[in-house]
Design an enzyme around this catalytic site. Sequence first.
Site, PDB file in Angstrom:
ATOM      1  N   LEU A 190      31.828 -22.357 -50.929  1.00 56.81           N
ATOM      2  CA  LEU A 190      29.956 -22.622 -50.874  1.00 56.81           C
ATOM      3  C   LEU A 190      29.467 -23.223 -49.252  1.00 56.81           C
ATOM      4  CD1 LEU A 190      26.970 -23.152 -51.722  1.00 56.81           C
ATOM      5  CD2 LEU A 190      27.401 -25.465 -51.342  1.00 56.81           C
ATOM      6  N   GLN A 198      25.149 -13.780 -51.567  1.00 58.18           N
ATOM      7  CA  GLN A 198      24.816 -14.439 -53.353  1.00 58.18           C
ATOM      8  C   GLN A 198      26.704 -14.843 -53.090  1.00 58.18           C
ATOM      9  OE1 GLN A 198      25.028 -15.410 -56.219  1.00 58.18           O
ATOM     10  NE2 GLN A 198      22.864 -14.402 -55.302  1.00 58.18           N
ATOM     11  N   TYR A 199      26.324 -16.387 -53.438  1.00 55.18           N
ATOM     12  CA  TYR A 199      27.549 -16.593 -53.826  1.00 55.18           C
ATOM     13  C   TYR A 199      28.151 -16.098 -55.425  1.00 55.18           C
ATOM     14  CZ  TYR A 199      26.832 -20.252 -49.985  1.00 55.18           C
ATOM     15  OH  TYR A 199      26.416 -21.162 -49.811  1.00 55.18           O
ATOM     16  N   ASP A 200      27.568 -15.887 -56.874  1.00 59.05           N
ATOM     17  CA  ASP A 200      28.089 -15.956 -56.910  1.00 59.05           C
ATOM     18  C   ASP A 200      27.217 -15.908 -58.673  1.00 59.05           C
ATOM     19  OD1 ASP A 200      29.491 -15.151 -60.187  1.00 59.05           O
ATOM     20  OD2 ASP A 200      31.134 -17.280 -59.505  1.00 59.05           O
TER      21      ASP A 200
END
Length: 473
Positions: free
Chosen positions: A19, A271-273
């Site tokens: 991130l 989208q990170y996760d």
Amino acid sequence: MSTFFTFSTPNPIKPKPFLHRFTVKCTATPPSLPPAVNTFWKWLSDEKVVSSKSPAKPGTVTEGLGLVAQRDIARNEVVLEVPKRFWINPDTVSGSEIGRVCSGLKPWICVALFLIREKLRGDDEGSSWRKYVDILPESTDSTIFWSEEELSEIEGTQLLSTTLSVKEYVKNEFLQVEDQVILPNKQLFPFTVTLEDFIWAFGILRSRAFSRLRGQNLVLIPLADLINHSPSITTEDYAYEIKGGGLFSREQVFSLRSPIPVKAGEQVLIQYDMNKSNAELALDYGFIESTPDRNTYTLTLQISDSDPFFDDKLDIAEANGTKEVQYFDITLGRPLPPKMLPYLRLVALGGTDAFLLESIFRNAVWDHLELPVSRDNEEVICQVVRGACKSALSSYRTTIEEDEKLMEGRNMDPRLAIAVGIRAGEKKVLQHIDGIFKEREMELDENEYYQERRLRDLGLVGEQGDIIFWEPK
């Protein structure tokens, strides 16, 4: 029976995706970039990594730095590519001046020491990595950087216990590496390295290091790690990958794509996760989302080693994909995890129900545990879960109503906003769990239990549920 489980969070030390700070869009009139960022961009330009025609470049956005589109970018279009020689990973450390003293250390510790050394060494020592290190933040809003006063705002939460355990873990690793590597090698570390430096490096890796890449479990990608997160993007597919590296191919490159179309001047986001909870987002990155299904609570069940049926229960648990200590993440508004109720019933099994633990039932017992076993067994798990929820709720300093009132206010400090959102979310999940088991408690007299199901299978129960008796002729 009241001691067969607790509420807690499993060990959080595991590879994370990556991130930067959470940002949705850039400011209307972006201020000029810090000089260090301009120097960083010039370095990449001189090295032919980027050019004036690059689709995106660093920009000042609402909450820090981000990647801003220089022209319209199509969905799945490549935004940037970073060659392997500009990555920072354990191989980078092995080839550096400190490589020999880092042999045998955990990968993240190797990279952490590399970052710290690059940050603390003098500007005149000619390291090109300094141009990257100079744009890294001194901290994020991750809870590992919070003061004691700020941490007091998440008193009673699972996030607080996780944060403290992470900080203790980092401290222990630091003390060990300080004694074994840093102090004995003053020629490589001629400056003072503190615990705060080590926590900084850990936080940078936790928030920015890419994982789940082909052949790379821990790697920093300069420039690419400026990419920010958007909760409105609901896919992680195809955002980034490693290309090349074959027998006849070019050098490996990290390729970043935009998952959605982006207009010139807008920020490129991914989208990170999708699977991270708000607590994980707060710990790793320093932000949370308002999405209800980001709110989770971890229920920890355990087969007590003092249980007279410990060996049998453990054998059954392991045969069905669970363990002596089993974690269940419960998400707001969603059903309980599929294996949670069978495991609860197994842990609470005893008394006249213990016959199900006999070897003759071993292959079928989990199927029986999928449904209520007996009224006593079902009542015990309901009472214990509800009691634990009530106890956990009493450990918070505020009510949900008080938290929601605070969230209505404007200009709240970002860390306080995280704290209020986390504790409100946890309490809502606890109420959700309590509601599920309250409903199950109300259905105790309506359930069909093992003995009734068995009689029905044998044809000994009538249509009205009455037991059929045969009298001799």
